[in-house]
Design an enzyme around this catalytic site. Structure first.
Site, PDB file in Angstrom:
ATOM      1  CB  ILE A  14      -1.013  -0.010   1.185  1.00  9.74           C
ATOM      2  CG1 ILE A  14      -2.147   0.963   0.906  1.00  9.74           C
ATOM      3  CG2 ILE A  14      -0.348   0.300   2.520  1.00  9.74           C
ATOM      4  CD1 ILE A  14      -2.959   0.654  -0.308  1.00  9.74           C
ATOM      5  CB  SER A  36      10.920  -0.700   4.864  1.00  9.44           C
ATOM      6  OG  SER A  36       9.741  -1.434   4.846  1.00  9.44           O
ATOM      7  NE  ARG A  38      11.477  -8.548   5.170  1.00 15.39           N
ATOM      8  CZ  ARG A  38      10.565  -9.413   4.769  1.00 15.39           C
ATOM      9  NH1 ARG A  38      10.909 -10.617   4.399  1.00 15.39           N
ATOM     10  NH2 ARG A  38       9.289  -9.087   4.715  1.00 15.39           N
ATOM     11  CE  LYS A  91      -7.897  -1.734   6.140  1.00 15.04           C
ATOM     12  NZ  LYS A  91      -7.620  -2.826   5.157  1.00 15.04           N
ATOM     13  CG  ASP A 169      -6.653  -6.262   5.591  1.00 16.23           C
ATOM     14  OD1 ASP A 169      -6.026  -5.523   6.356  1.00 16.23           O
ATOM     15  OD2 ASP A 169      -6.638  -6.124   4.349  1.00 16.23           O
TER      16      ASP A 169
HETATM   17  P1  NAP Z   1       2.629  -5.480   3.151  1.00 14.57           P
HETATM   18  O1  NAP Z   1       2.741  -5.458   1.665  1.00 14.57           O
HETATM   19  O2  NAP Z   1       2.883  -6.757   3.884  1.00 14.57           O
HETATM   20  O3  NAP Z   1       3.602  -4.340   3.691  1.00 14.57           O
HETATM   21  C1  NAP Z   1       3.832  -4.096   5.051  1.00 14.57           C
HETATM   22  C2  NAP Z   1       5.246  -3.584   5.183  1.00 14.57           C
HETATM   23  O4  NAP Z   1       5.479  -3.231   6.546  1.00 14.57           O
HETATM   24  C3  NAP Z   1       6.293  -4.626   4.831  1.00 14.57           C
HETATM   25  O5  NAP Z   1       6.835  -4.278   3.581  1.00 14.57           O
HETATM   26  C4  NAP Z   1       7.327  -4.541   5.952  1.00 14.57           C
HETATM   27  O6  NAP Z   1       8.590  -4.129   5.471  1.00 14.57           O
HETATM   28  C5  NAP Z   1       6.860  -3.357   6.787  1.00 14.57           C
HETATM   29  N1  NAP Z   1       7.106  -3.542   8.227  1.00 14.57           N
HETATM   30  C6  NAP Z   1       6.793  -4.580   9.017  1.00 14.57           C
HETATM   31  N2  NAP Z   1       7.173  -4.326  10.279  1.00 14.57           N
HETATM   32  C7  NAP Z   1       7.734  -3.085  10.281  1.00 14.57           C
HETATM   33  C8  NAP Z   1       8.327  -2.262  11.282  1.00 14.57           C
HETATM   34  N3  NAP Z   1       8.400  -2.646  12.564  1.00 14.57           N
HETATM   35  N4  NAP Z   1       8.822  -1.055  10.903  1.00 14.57           N
HETATM   36  C9  NAP Z   1       8.767  -0.644   9.638  1.00 14.57           C
HETATM   37  N5  NAP Z   1       8.213  -1.385   8.645  1.00 14.57           N
HETATM   38  C10 NAP Z   1       7.700  -2.591   8.964  1.00 14.57           C
HETATM   39  O7  NAP Z   1       1.182  -4.983   3.610  1.00 14.57           O
HETATM   40  P2  NAP Z   1       0.204  -3.948   2.878  1.00 14.57           P
HETATM   41  O8  NAP Z   1      -0.725  -4.692   1.986  1.00 14.57           O
HETATM   42  O9  NAP Z   1       0.962  -2.822   2.334  1.00 14.57           O
HETATM   43  O10 NAP Z   1      -0.673  -3.518   4.136  1.00 14.57           O
HETATM   44  C11 NAP Z   1      -0.164  -2.681   5.171  1.00 14.57           C
HETATM   45  C12 NAP Z   1      -1.338  -2.021   5.872  1.00 14.57           C
HETATM   46  O11 NAP Z   1      -2.060  -1.244   4.908  1.00 14.57           O
HETATM   47  C13 NAP Z   1      -2.337  -3.003   6.467  1.00 14.57           C
HETATM   48  O12 NAP Z   1      -2.838  -2.529   7.676  1.00 14.57           O
HETATM   49  C14 NAP Z   1      -3.444  -3.070   5.419  1.00 14.57           C
HETATM   50  O13 NAP Z   1      -4.702  -3.370   5.999  1.00 14.57           O
HETATM   51  C15 NAP Z   1      -3.413  -1.645   4.888  1.00 14.57           C
HETATM   52  N6  NAP Z   1      -3.948  -1.526   3.513  1.00 14.57           N
HETATM   53  C16 NAP Z   1      -3.569  -2.394   2.547  1.00 14.57           C
HETATM   54  C17 NAP Z   1      -4.138  -2.295   1.270  1.00 14.57           C
HETATM   55  C18 NAP Z   1      -3.751  -3.227   0.141  1.00 14.57           C
HETATM   56  O14 NAP Z   1      -4.431  -3.206  -0.905  1.00 14.57           O
HETATM   57  N7  NAP Z   1      -2.708  -4.016   0.238  1.00 14.57           N
HETATM   58  C19 NAP Z   1      -5.085  -1.327   1.012  1.00 14.57           C
HETATM   59  C20 NAP Z   1      -5.387  -0.405   2.011  1.00 14.57           C
HETATM   60  C21 NAP Z   1      -4.820  -0.530   3.262  1.00 14.57           C
HETATM   61  P3  NAP Z   1       9.768  -5.037   4.862  1.00 14.57           P
HETATM   62  O15 NAP Z   1       9.228  -5.549   3.572  1.00 14.57           O
HETATM   63  O16 NAP Z   1      10.877  -4.064   4.679  1.00 14.57           O
HETATM   64  O17 NAP Z   1      10.027  -6.104   5.873  1.00 14.57           O
END
Ligand code: NAP
Length: 308
Positions: A14, A36, A38, A91, A169
């Site tokens: 996101i 981040s 990684r 969110k 989610d």
């Molecule tokens: P994601 O692709 O798994 O990304 C999450 C990122 O958070 C990972 O890349 C990870 O980084 C990083 N992370 C984990 N622990 C951390 C820490 N302690 N400090 C800094 N960075 C950290 O997940 P996502 O889909 O983007 O979703 C993230 C949030 O956005 C969720 O709450 C989700 O509900 C919300 N969201 C997602 C979407 C969607 O379509 N995907 C839409 C709206 C909202 P590394 O890769 O560097 O380890």
């Protein structure tokens, strides 16, 4: 006025798909850093492996956008607020309700702005839907939120863990819409949560709510949908049917259709800028409260194992 120097924390899907373009498109912000563990960041912008490192080494920031999974968000937000840094929460705003309340109180004490964002509320059809429904009698509501988890969340282990919410989610996006557009509060009557035998969070849920005048609200959430995907809300009223489709981007009323697919994140950042410059916070936990109630009151059924 100087732009708000913002760091994006959690460079996952996101952050890259929506936050970076929305920040680049809003002159109230300048992207000061990315964080981040990684990911390697983007060219020309300082990148750090942790928020600790950013706060120690700089560059200086005024705000953070926390785009991590919800389970790690509280500590990051509390750390930022303690230094008077404004916080934009993706969110859901936290993994528990109590931690969000604690953040809200902390923001009030420190004077920093806290924004618990609900991106679906900024979809183009949502504001006109809310205005139209304010004057109608609501007879019933149906929410159909069916998507293919393998397409939208491939390999996201956190989403299946406790606090990751599973099918809630995406489902919480639907709840963020209906808590905003329906004129009266509503609450859970019964729910069934289907949980794969090898996972901690539901893959599907069937929920029945009713509002304070007894209007029934049915919600069908499913992550096993292949083929066409559905993110639809249908509201039956005394003046005909309102339909919000495409997650709120397309509104159909008996008299007209409103459509705009790219409204959400520009709207969220405009709102965050207004909160920061006005010295205010915006923390509405009602969608998360309803999810918590589903976990509190729902019947759990074990279903077949899920593998990515
Ligand atoms: P994601 O692709 O798994 O990304 C999450 C990122 O958070 C990972 O890349 C990870 O980084 C990083 N992370 C984990 N622990 C951390 C820490 N302690 N400090 C800094 N960075 C950290 O997940 P996502 O889909 O983007 O979703 C993230 C949030 O956005 C969720 O709450 C989700 O509900 C919300 N969201 C997602 C979407 C969607 O379509 N995907 C839409 C709206 C909202 P590394 O890769 O560097 O380890």
């Amino acid at each position: 006025m100087d732009p708000i120097r913002i760091a994006v924390v959690g460079m996952g899907k996101i952050a890259r798909d929506q936050h970076l373009p929305a920040i680049a498109g809003n002159r109230a912000f300048s992207l000061a850093a990315t964080v981040s563990p990684r990911d390697s960041g983007i060219e020309g912008v300082p990148h750090l492996r942790s928020l600790d490192a950013l706060l120690e080494e700089g560059p200086a920031i005024d705000a953070v956008a926390l785009c991590t999974p919800p389970q790690v968000r509280y500590d990051l937000a509390a750390q930022a607020l303690a230094r008077g840094i404004h916080v934009f929460l993706e969110k859901p705003p936290g993994a528990t309700l109590a931690e969000v309340h604690a953040l809200s109180a902390q923001a009030e004490r420190t004077g920093a702005s806290l924004f618990a964002s609900w991106h679906s509320r900024f979809a183009a059809g949502v504001a006109p839907a809310r205005a139209w429904l304010a004057e109608r009698r609501i007879d019933s509501v149906k929410v159909i939120w069916r998507e293919d988890v393998r397409v939208w969340h491939p390999g996201q282990a956190w989403i299946w863990e406790p606090g990751g919410l599973g099918v809630f989610d995406p489902g919480i996006n639907a709840l963020s819409i209906i808590t905003h557009i329906l004129p009266r509060p509503f609450f859970l009557s019964e729910a069934t949560l289907e949980i794969p035998e090898n996972r901690a969070a539901p893959i599907a849920a069937d929920l029945h709510f009713r509002d304070t005048r007894g209007a029934p609200i049915h919600m069908d959430l499913d992550w096993r949908q292949t083929g066409p995907q559905s993110w639809d809300v249908l509201v039956e009223t005394d003046a005909g049917t309102l339909k919000l489709a495409h997650g709120g981007a397309v509104l159909t009323l008996p008299s007209e259709t409103v459509r705009n697919e790219d409204h959400e994140y520009p709207g969220l950042y405009a709102r965050f800028a207004t909160l920061v410059t006005g010295g205010r916070s915006d923390v509405d936990v009602s969608p998360l409260t309803l999810v918590a109630d589903a976990f509190l009151r729902g019947t759990r059924l074990t279903t077949e194992a899920f593998f990515d």
